[in-house]
Design a protein around this motif. Structure first.
Motif, mmCIF file in Angstrom:
data_model
loop_
_atom_site.group_PDB
_atom_site.id
_atom_site.type_symbol
_atom_site.label_atom_id
_atom_site.label_comp_id
_atom_site.label_asym_id
_atom_site.label_seq_id
_atom_site.Cartn_x
_atom_site.Cartn_y
_atom_site.Cartn_z
ATOM 1 N N GLU A 259 0.822 -1.209 0.000
ATOM 2 C CA GLU A 259 0.000 0.000 0.000
ATOM 3 C C GLU A 259 0.858 1.262 0.000
ATOM 4 N N HIS A 260 2.087 1.143 0.473
ATOM 5 C CA HIS A 260 2.988 2.293 0.505
ATOM 6 C C HIS A 260 3.165 2.889 -0.889
ATOM 7 N N PHE A 261 3.251 2.016 -1.905
ATOM 8 C CA PHE A 261 3.473 2.496 -3.260
ATOM 9 C C PHE A 261 2.262 3.252 -3.791
ATOM 10 N N VAL A 262 1.087 2.899 -3.305
ATOM 11 C CA VAL A 262 -0.126 3.620 -3.701
ATOM 12 C C VAL A 262 -0.191 4.954 -2.972
ATOM 13 N N ASP A 263 0.042 4.927 -1.663
ATOM 14 C CA ASP A 263 -0.061 6.147 -0.855
ATOM 15 C C ASP A 263 0.971 7.191 -1.271
ATOM 16 N N GLU A 264 2.197 6.748 -1.546
ATOM 17 C CA GLU A 264 3.273 7.680 -1.852
ATOM 18 C C GLU A 264 3.535 7.828 -3.357
ATOM 19 N N SER A 265 2.855 7.029 -4.167
ATOM 20 C CA SER A 265 3.038 7.052 -5.630
ATOM 21 C C SER A 265 4.507 6.850 -6.020
ATOM 22 N N GLN A 266 5.212 6.060 -5.215
ATOM 23 C CA GLN A 266 6.604 5.769 -5.523
ATOM 24 C C GLN A 266 6.701 4.515 -6.396
ATOM 25 N N ASN A 267 7.807 4.396 -7.097
ATOM 26 C CA ASN A 267 7.993 3.300 -8.042
ATOM 27 C C ASN A 267 9.172 2.426 -7.631
ATOM 28 N N LEU A 268 9.065 1.144 -7.927
ATOM 29 C CA LEU A 268 10.126 0.193 -7.623
ATOM 30 C C LEU A 268 10.459 -0.585 -8.886
ATOM 31 N N LEU A 269 11.723 -0.494 -9.306
ATOM 32 C CA LEU A 269 12.188 -1.211 -10.486
ATOM 33 C C LEU A 269 13.345 -2.135 -10.087
ATOM 34 N N SER A 270 13.634 -3.102 -10.937
ATOM 35 C CA SER A 270 14.740 -4.018 -10.657
ATOM 36 C C SER A 270 15.643 -4.118 -11.868
ATOM 37 N N PHE A 271 16.856 -4.612 -11.635
ATOM 38 C CA PHE A 271 17.833 -4.766 -12.717
ATOM 39 C C PHE A 271 18.612 -6.050 -12.499
ATOM 40 N N ASN A 272 18.826 -6.789 -13.595
ATOM 41 C CA ASN A 272 19.659 -7.991 -13.568
ATOM 42 C C ASN A 272 20.491 -8.021 -14.839
ATOM 43 N N LEU A 273 21.811 -8.003 -14.684
ATOM 44 C CA LEU A 273 22.704 -7.958 -15.845
ATOM 45 C C LEU A 273 22.518 -9.171 -16.738
ATOM 46 N N ALA A 274 22.309 -10.340 -16.135
ATOM 47 C CA ALA A 274 22.158 -11.562 -16.934
ATOM 48 C C ALA A 274 20.982 -11.455 -17.904
ATOM 49 N N HIS A 275 19.933 -10.744 -17.484
ATOM 50 C CA HIS A 275 18.770 -10.564 -18.378
ATOM 51 C C HIS A 275 19.189 -9.841 -19.654
ATOM 52 N N PHE A 276 19.990 -8.782 -19.520
ATOM 53 C CA PHE A 276 20.416 -8.035 -20.699
ATOM 54 C C PHE A 276 21.334 -8.877 -21.573
ATOM 55 N N ILE A 277 22.261 -9.616 -20.951
ATOM 56 C CA ILE A 277 23.194 -10.432 -21.728
ATOM 57 C C ILE A 277 22.447 -11.502 -22.517
ATOM 58 N N GLN A 278 21.449 -12.119 -21.893
ATOM 59 C CA GLN A 278 20.734 -13.233 -22.522
ATOM 60 C C GLN A 278 19.630 -12.776 -23.472
ATOM 61 N N ASN A 279 18.989 -11.641 -23.168
ATOM 62 C CA ASN A 279 17.807 -11.247 -23.938
ATOM 63 C C ASN A 279 17.947 -9.944 -24.721
ATOM 64 N N ARG A 280 18.915 -9.126 -24.346
ATOM 65 C CA ARG A 280 19.109 -7.853 -25.045
ATOM 66 C C ARG A 280 20.613 -7.651 -25.283
ATOM 67 N N ALA A 281 21.203 -8.642 -25.939
ATOM 68 C CA ALA A 281 22.656 -8.666 -26.098
ATOM 69 C C ALA A 281 23.169 -7.442 -26.845
ATOM 70 N N ASP A 282 22.407 -6.944 -27.818
ATOM 71 C CA ASP A 282 22.861 -5.785 -28.580
ATOM 72 C C ASP A 282 22.947 -4.541 -27.700
ATOM 73 N N VAL A 283 21.978 -4.382 -26.798
ATOM 74 C CA VAL A 283 21.981 -3.232 -25.882
ATOM 75 C C VAL A 283 23.141 -3.349 -24.901
ATOM 76 N N TRP A 284 23.356 -4.560 -24.371
ATOM 77 C CA TRP A 284 24.461 -4.786 -23.437
ATOM 78 C C TRP A 284 25.802 -4.515 -24.109
ATOM 79 N N GLN A 285 25.995 -5.019 -25.332
ATOM 80 C CA GLN A 285 27.259 -4.821 -26.035
ATOM 81 C C GLN A 285 27.504 -3.345 -26.317
#
Length: 333
Positions: A259-285
């Motif tokens: 509920e904190h994210f609704v009350d404060e309208s804050q955002n939570l994102l995540s990052f994993n390097l392996a995701h870019f290497i495996q799925n977005r190799a051109d962006v990673w390179q």
């Protein structure tokens, strides 16, 4: 250079403390089709290696296993089918090792995961490019987006990724608040051009941060500590602001009610390097290439204060795990 068929490597045959890191003599690997044999000048040590050693990484670690996801060195043999050029005997490359192997005197690497290095880039510096360099660049330019004029709070700011994040954020026109676990590390972060610094182990650190930031909360938080620091950090994130989580070095869980994210309208994102290497190799390179360019041009400085001999790998792991290192941690065979 005289080559023999024997070499040293650091292997784990069981999970546990740094004492499980064992130096063994073994045969030098033979490059298969599409591979390069590299004489290792420097191997990077990452916190993911600590997690793999304990078998608490997000991917299972098979046994026996040789840690090390990145190595820099000289090509001494080229397997059939490996492109030449650009790879030639005697040239230097950064080798990315998805299945480990870097803690060794020699390593084979798939040529498609190798990057040629300009001669002016030192081997110890180059080890920071794969994990730390591309992580920092992708975090800012692919996840955070346009940060010009925004205020960023960077946790673990004296670490390998944190010190690069500070410099990249400043180049992009952001205001940077560096956070770390000791005043000594904060002094290091300030040398990287941070505008403000805060010790998050001291009481009421979030309120002190807001006070020192002219009463304002921050726009973006780059978080990799976890536990209580993760939970407390939301108190200094402005409404509509974004926290980007890319690790949990403490190994502790943090909690925040949904509920904190609704009350404060804050955002939570995540990052994993392996995701870019495996799925977005051109962006990673592209990010990796951008970091090589910035370092070659002298616009980014890589701090390699923590350098260890290969035989002292257990001490390197112990210091990294106890947060006693700054900048990139490097092993020298």
């Amino acid at each position: 250079m005289t080559m023999t068929n024997a070499m040293r490597q650091i292997q784990i045959a069981e999970y546990g403390s740094p004492t499980v890191l064992t130096s063994i003599n073994t045969e030098m690997p033979v490059p298969q089709a599409g591979e390069l044999l590299i004489r290792v000048e420097a191997a990077g040590v990452n916190y993911s290696d600590v997690l793999r050693r304990k078998n608490i990484y997000f991917m299972p670690t098979p046994l026996p296993y040789v840690l090390g996801a990145e190595a820099v060195g000289e090509i001494v043999k080229i397997g059939d089918g490996a492109p030449s050029p650009p790879f030639q005997l005697g040239s230097r490359v950064l080798a990315i090792l998805p299945f480990g192997g870097g803690y060794a005197e020699y390593v084979t690497a798939n040529a498609q995961y190798c990057v040629s290095l300009p001669p002016q880039i030192d081997a110890k510096v180059a080890t920071a490019l794969f994990v730390q360099g591309s992580t920092a660049h992708l975090l800012l330019h692919q996840v955070a987006g346009n940060i010009s004029g925004k205020t960023l709070l960077i946790h673990a700011a004296a670490g390998g990724v944190g010190s690069l994040l500070i410099q990249l954020a400043k180049l992009a026109g952001a205001n940077v608040i560096a956070a770390s676990s000791s005043d000594e590390k904060l002094q290091f972060a300030q040398k990287m051009s941070a505008d403000l610094s805060i010790n998050y182990t001291k009481p009421d650190w979030t309120n002190r941060l807001i006070q020192e930031n002219k009463g304002k909360k921050v726009d973006i938080i780059l978080e990799t500590v976890g536990g209580a620091i993760y939970t407390q950090s939301f108190a200094c994130l402005r409404p509509g602001g974004t926290m980007i989580v890319y690790g949990s070095a403490s190994g502790e869980r943090g909690y925040i009610h949904s509920e904190h994210f609704v009350d404060e309208s804050q955002n939570l994102l995540s990052f994993n390097l392996a995701h870019f290497i495996q799925n977005r190799a051109d962006v990673w390179q592209a990010s990796l290439g951008a970091m090589i360019g910035l370092i070659a041009e002298g616009k980014i400085q890589v701090q390699t204060a923590s350098t260890y001999a290969l035989k002292d790998v257990a001490q390197a792991h112990q210091d990294l795990e106890n947060r006693q290192t700054t900048g990139k941690v490097v092993l020298i065979p």
